[in-house]
Design a protein around this motif. Structure first.
Motif, short mmCIF file in Angstrom:
data_model
loop_
_atom_site.label_atom_id
_atom_site.label_comp_id
_atom_site.label_asym_id
_atom_site.label_seq_id
_atom_site.Cartn_x
_atom_site.Cartn_y
_atom_site.Cartn_z
N ASN A 11 23.95 18.24 -72.07
CA ASN A 11 24.83 18.42 -70.91
C ASN A 11 26.29 18.16 -71.25
O ASN A 11 26.62 17.60 -72.30
CB ASN A 11 24.32 17.60 -69.71
CG ASN A 11 24.53 16.10 -69.88
OD1 ASN A 11 25.56 15.65 -70.41
ND2 ASN A 11 23.55 15.31 -69.45
N LYS A 12 27.13 18.59 -70.32
CA LYS A 12 28.58 18.54 -70.47
C LYS A 12 29.10 17.16 -70.88
O LYS A 12 29.91 17.02 -71.79
CB LYS A 12 29.12 18.95 -69.10
CG LYS A 12 30.57 19.05 -68.93
CD LYS A 12 30.84 19.50 -67.50
CE LYS A 12 32.26 19.15 -67.11
NZ LYS A 12 32.54 19.59 -65.73
N ASN A 13 28.59 16.10 -70.19
CA ASN A 13 29.07 14.74 -70.49
C ASN A 13 28.70 14.30 -71.89
O ASN A 13 29.51 13.68 -72.59
CB ASN A 13 28.49 13.73 -69.50
CG ASN A 13 29.24 13.78 -68.19
OD1 ASN A 13 30.33 14.33 -68.11
ND2 ASN A 13 28.64 13.22 -67.15
N SER A 16 30.95 16.10 -74.44
CA SER A 16 32.31 15.53 -74.46
C SER A 16 32.34 14.18 -75.16
O SER A 16 33.25 13.90 -75.95
CB SER A 16 32.85 15.32 -73.05
OG SER A 16 32.89 16.52 -72.39
N TYR A 154 29.40 26.56 -74.74
CA TYR A 154 30.37 25.81 -75.52
C TYR A 154 30.88 26.64 -76.70
O TYR A 154 31.09 26.13 -77.80
CB TYR A 154 29.79 24.48 -75.99
CG TYR A 154 30.77 23.37 -75.72
CD1 TYR A 154 30.75 22.69 -74.50
CD2 TYR A 154 31.74 23.05 -76.66
CE1 TYR A 154 31.70 21.73 -74.24
CE2 TYR A 154 32.69 22.09 -76.39
CZ TYR A 154 32.66 21.43 -75.19
OH TYR A 154 33.60 20.48 -74.93
N ASP A 166 30.07 25.27 -69.91
CA ASP A 166 30.65 24.00 -70.34
C ASP A 166 29.59 23.01 -70.83
O ASP A 166 29.83 21.82 -70.95
CB ASP A 166 31.54 23.39 -69.23
CG ASP A 166 30.76 23.08 -67.97
OD1 ASP A 166 29.52 23.29 -67.95
OD2 ASP A 166 31.39 22.63 -66.99
N TYR A 167 28.40 23.52 -71.10
CA TYR A 167 27.33 22.69 -71.67
C TYR A 167 26.64 23.52 -72.74
O TYR A 167 26.95 24.71 -72.90
CB TYR A 167 26.31 22.29 -70.58
CG TYR A 167 25.65 23.48 -69.90
CD1 TYR A 167 24.43 23.97 -70.35
CD2 TYR A 167 26.26 24.12 -68.82
CE1 TYR A 167 23.83 25.07 -69.74
CE2 TYR A 167 25.68 25.21 -68.21
CZ TYR A 167 24.45 25.68 -68.68
OH TYR A 167 23.87 26.77 -68.08
#
Ligand code: IMP
Ligand code: MG
Length: 173
Positions: A11-13, A16, A154, A166-167
């Motif tokens: 996932n996105k988090n 990052s 991504y 964004d993931y």
């Protein structure tokens, strides 16, 4: 192929967070010396910009594009489609790649770039599929080792689709 066929792998988090950790490691290793980031178009664009935001402000960006080999093509068939703007001679170059699969693309690139006499040449990849490796290469920074799944998002695509997720997703077979 539509978005319902894409499942979340990372996932996105988590992406990052991991990119920030990689950047911190890189800053430490290079002791804030100017680095020339070599972004491999198109797949590495999202990873490169996210990583670069956390790197030393002396970082330079260069972009190259190579033709990907299709099935049945031999490694020698990889061609340079877009080269760097400035010379990389005497620079500390960090290749930033989206994913290492067989390793053929990077092995070709590393050989070619070494001939240009950079001061140093390292590799940073967001993803690696170790099970798929056909050519041995030393990778200095790896975001995530993943199983043998086809991933998108991504920056990564399937027939030019889903790069802008964004993931990191995968295509369920
Ligand atoms: P290699 O030369 O086999 O290591 O392949 C590297 C290139 O193939 C990557 O830079 C990607 O462009 C592409 N690739 C490999 N696996 C995937 C995937 O699962 N999704 C999207 N592109 C991939
Ligand atoms: Mg690529």
């Amino acid at each position: 192929m539509n978005i319902d066929d894409v499942k979340v792998l990372i996932n996105k988090n988590d992406v990052s967070k991991r990119i920030k950790e990689l950047a911190e490691q890189i800053n430490k290793d290079y002791e804030n010396k100017p680095i020339t980031i070599l972004c491999i178009l198109k797949g590495s664009v999202f990873f490169t910009t996210e990583l670069a935001k956390h790197l030393s402000p002396t970082t330079n960006l260069e972009f190259i594009e190579v033709s990907s080999y299709g099935s049945g093509t031999v490694p020698g068939d990889i061609k340079m489609l877009k080269d760097t703007r400035d010379s990389i001679a005497k620079k500390d170059v960090l290749i930033v790649e989206d994913i290492i699969d067989s390793g053929r693309t990077l092995s070709y690139l590393v050989n070619m770039l070494k001939n240009r006499k950079p001061n140093s040449l390292k590799i940073c990849t967001l993803l690696s599929k170790p099970e798929r490796r056909k050519v041995d290469i030393d990778v200095d920074y790896i975001g995530f080792e993943i199983p043998n799944k086809f991933v998108v998002g991504y920056g990564m695509d399937i027939d030019e689709k889903f790069r802008n997720l964004d993931y990191i997703g995968y295509i369920e077979e």
